[in-house]
Write a protein that holds these residues in place. Structure first.
Motif, PDB file in Angstrom:
ATOM      1  N   GLY A  89       0.817  -1.212   0.000  1.00 13.26           N
ATOM      2  CA  GLY A  89       0.000   0.000   0.000  1.00 13.26           C
ATOM      3  C   GLY A  89       0.849   1.258   0.000  1.00 13.26           C
ATOM      4  O   GLY A  89       0.639   2.162  -0.816  1.00 13.26           O
ATOM      5  N   ASP A 117      -7.999  -2.622  -4.382  1.00 12.18           N
ATOM      6  CA  ASP A 117      -7.104  -1.890  -3.487  1.00 12.18           C
ATOM      7  C   ASP A 117      -5.988  -1.214  -4.271  1.00 12.18           C
ATOM      8  O   ASP A 117      -5.660  -0.050  -4.019  1.00 12.18           O
ATOM      9  N   TRP A 121      -5.282   2.820  -4.435  1.00 12.61           N
ATOM     10  CA  TRP A 121      -3.992   3.411  -4.056  1.00 12.61           C
ATOM     11  C   TRP A 121      -3.373   4.212  -5.192  1.00 12.61           C
ATOM     12  O   TRP A 121      -2.724   5.222  -4.955  1.00 12.61           O
TER      13      TRP A 121
END
Length: 143
Positions: A89, A117, A121
């Motif tokens: 991340g 995800d 990001w």
């Protein structure tokens, strides 16, 4: 060499090395490979063993602007995310600008991280193409 993709690995660990070794064995030119790796000793090992550009900065590996000798002037077509799940991340958020600007194909080999995800990001509106792959142990030995 216009048809040969330039591949940037973010993370120079075992899976990166296995994929890199296979690429080079099949004739992929070293001038079209870059790696970012945080550890000095590992950077030197990869640079010496494979003859590719290995830098500390993830952003520089994508942009190719700093520290390149072998791949100088080569754009980034593919980025392989090959880092540990617990840091992905932060890593992706840290290069979101470079990814949004270059729009390479981003391939994640990070276990347990969903495409949604990665897209969040990078920036949901970035239009960066994303692929998630799960290599296995035989990939480490070239099978």
């Amino acid at each position: 060499m216009a048809n040969v993709p330039s591949i940037t690995f973010i993370g120079g660990g075992n899976m990166c090395e296995a994929i890199l070794s296979g690429l080079l064995k099949t004739g992929h030119p070293t001038s079209h490979v870059r790696i970012s790796e945080p550890f000095d000793q590992r950077r030197e090992y990869l640079r010496t063993k494979y003859g590719v550009d290995v830098v500390e900065s993830n952003g520089d590996a994508i942009s190719g602007k700093q520290g390149m000798s072998v791949s100088s002037g080569v754009s980034c077509d593919v980025v392989v995310l090959a880092v540990k799940p617990q840091v992905v991340g932060d890593v992706v958020r840290g290069v979101a600008g470079e990814l949004s600007a270059a729009k390479p194909l981003v391939i994640s080999i990070v276990a347990g991280v969903a495409i949604k995800d990665l897209a969040r990001w990078i920036g949901i509106d970035s239009n960066v193409p994303l692929v998630r792959l799960m290599p296995n142990t035989p990939a480490l030995v070239g099978e």
